[in-house]
Scaffold this motif. Structure first.
Motif, PDB file in Angstrom:
ATOM      1  N   ARG A  21       0.994  -1.330   0.019  1.00  0.00           N
ATOM      2  CA  ARG A  21      -0.161   0.255   0.226  1.00  0.00           C
ATOM      3  C   ARG A  21       1.140   1.084  -0.315  1.00  0.00           C
ATOM      4  O   ARG A  21       0.905   1.957  -0.855  1.00  0.00           O
ATOM      5  CB  ARG A  21      -0.678   0.021   1.219  1.00  0.00           C
ATOM      6  N   ARG A  53       2.648   1.649  -3.827  1.00  0.00           N
ATOM      7  CA  ARG A  53       1.283   1.984  -4.404  1.00  0.00           C
ATOM      8  C   ARG A  53       0.917   3.549  -4.371  1.00  0.00           C
ATOM      9  O   ARG A  53       1.507   4.208  -5.248  1.00  0.00           O
ATOM     10  CB  ARG A  53      -0.139   0.936  -4.232  1.00  0.00           C
ATOM     11  N   GLU A  54       1.090   3.777  -2.867  1.00  0.00           N
ATOM     12  CA  GLU A  54       0.315   5.289  -2.492  1.00  0.00           C
ATOM     13  C   GLU A  54       1.754   6.311  -3.607  1.00  0.00           C
ATOM     14  O   GLU A  54       1.316   7.420  -3.495  1.00  0.00           O
ATOM     15  CB  GLU A  54       0.339   5.551  -1.482  1.00  0.00           C
ATOM     16  N   HIS A  74       1.254   7.011  -6.418  1.00  0.00           N
ATOM     17  CA  HIS A  74       0.138   7.367  -6.581  1.00  0.00           C
ATOM     18  C   HIS A  74      -0.649   6.746  -7.874  1.00  0.00           C
ATOM     19  O   HIS A  74      -1.199   7.595  -8.482  1.00  0.00           O
ATOM     20  CB  HIS A  74       0.215   8.889  -7.577  1.00  0.00           C
ATOM     21  N   ILE A  75      -0.051   5.438  -7.707  1.00  0.00           N
ATOM     22  CA  ILE A  75      -0.908   4.418  -7.938  1.00  0.00           C
ATOM     23  C   ILE A  75      -2.297   4.325  -7.307  1.00  0.00           C
ATOM     24  O   ILE A  75      -1.854   3.625  -6.115  1.00  0.00           O
ATOM     25  CB  ILE A  75      -0.428   2.891  -8.761  1.00  0.00           C
ATOM     26  N   SER A  76      -3.527   4.326  -8.085  1.00  0.00           N
ATOM     27  CA  SER A  76      -5.025   4.076  -7.249  1.00  0.00           C
ATOM     28  C   SER A  76      -5.148   2.026  -7.635  1.00  0.00           C
ATOM     29  O   SER A  76      -4.030   1.716  -8.099  1.00  0.00           O
ATOM     30  CB  SER A  76      -6.529   4.027  -7.567  1.00  0.00           C
ATOM     31  N   GLN A  77      -5.714   1.727  -6.448  1.00  0.00           N
ATOM     32  CA  GLN A  77      -5.750   0.324  -6.306  1.00  0.00           C
ATOM     33  C   GLN A  77      -6.473  -0.745  -7.549  1.00  0.00           C
ATOM     34  O   GLN A  77      -6.388  -0.969  -7.983  1.00  0.00           O
ATOM     35  CB  GLN A  77      -6.713   0.015  -5.613  1.00  0.00           C
ATOM     36  N   VAL A  78      -7.140   0.329  -8.623  1.00  0.00           N
ATOM     37  CA  VAL A  78      -7.888   0.114  -9.858  1.00  0.00           C
ATOM     38  C   VAL A  78      -6.950  -0.185 -10.565  1.00  0.00           C
ATOM     39  O   VAL A  78      -6.393  -0.492 -11.633  1.00  0.00           O
ATOM     40  CB  VAL A  78      -9.463   0.848 -10.071  1.00  0.00           C
ATOM     41  N   THR A  79      -6.110   0.862 -10.907  1.00  0.00           N
ATOM     42  CA  THR A  79      -5.234   1.209 -11.503  1.00  0.00           C
ATOM     43  C   THR A  79      -4.270  -0.112 -12.250  1.00  0.00           C
ATOM     44  O   THR A  79      -3.803  -1.059 -12.324  1.00  0.00           O
ATOM     45  CB  THR A  79      -4.156   2.449 -11.642  1.00  0.00           C
ATOM     46  N   THR A  91      -4.912  -2.989 -10.580  1.00  0.00           N
ATOM     47  CA  THR A  91      -5.380  -4.073 -11.329  1.00  0.00           C
ATOM     48  C   THR A  91      -5.789  -4.004 -12.598  1.00  0.00           C
ATOM     49  O   THR A  91      -4.914  -5.345 -12.968  1.00  0.00           O
ATOM     50  CB  THR A  91      -6.624  -4.394 -10.981  1.00  0.00           C
ATOM     51  N   LYS A  96     -10.361  -5.618  -7.904  1.00  0.00           N
ATOM     52  CA  LYS A  96      -9.707  -4.156  -7.052  1.00  0.00           C
ATOM     53  C   LYS A  96      -9.934  -4.647  -5.223  1.00  0.00           C
ATOM     54  O   LYS A  96      -9.168  -5.103  -4.161  1.00  0.00           O
ATOM     55  CB  LYS A  96     -10.860  -3.182  -6.774  1.00  0.00           C
ATOM     56  N   GLU A 136      -3.804  -5.976   1.161  1.00  0.00           N
ATOM     57  CA  GLU A 136      -2.824  -4.496   1.423  1.00  0.00           C
ATOM     58  C   GLU A 136      -3.223  -4.664   3.092  1.00  0.00           C
ATOM     59  O   GLU A 136      -2.430  -4.007   3.754  1.00  0.00           O
ATOM     60  CB  GLU A 136      -3.701  -3.392   0.635  1.00  0.00           C
TER      61      GLU A 136
END
Length: 86
Positions: free
Chosen positions: A15, A18-19, A22-27, A29, A41, A48
């Motif tokens: 997590r 990823r943050e 600046h990558i979203s959970q959807v991105t 996936t 997602k 996470e």
């Protein structure tokens, strides 16, 4: 108990990485899908939060996508793993 702690630390590491990028959970996936991994997602959320084991191949691709420092991650996990009586 210790297994859950390892999964939680691993999930937190994912997590945070990823943050940081600046990558979203959807991105994430969608990026995994590009590598041939069909992960929802909700599954990313479960990873996470340390709710489920992450298959090794999926973990490898996530680490690659997020450009995670695998050595630092393993050292962080190692401190927890050393507490586990095997």
């Amino acid at each position: 108990h210790n297994r859950n702690e390892v999964l939680l630390k691993l999930g937190n590491g994912i997590r945070e990485a990823r943050e940081k990028k600046h990558i979203s959970q959807v991105t994430l996936t969608l990026m995994l899908y590009d590598y041939g991994f069909k992960v929802s997602k909700d599954t990313i959320i479960s990873y996470e939060l340390g709710r489920v084991n992450i298959p090794s191949a999926t973990l490898f691709i996530i680490v690659t996508i997020l450009d995670m420092d695998l050595t630092a991650l393993m050292e962080k996990l190692g401190k927890t793993l050393n507490k586990i009586d095997m």
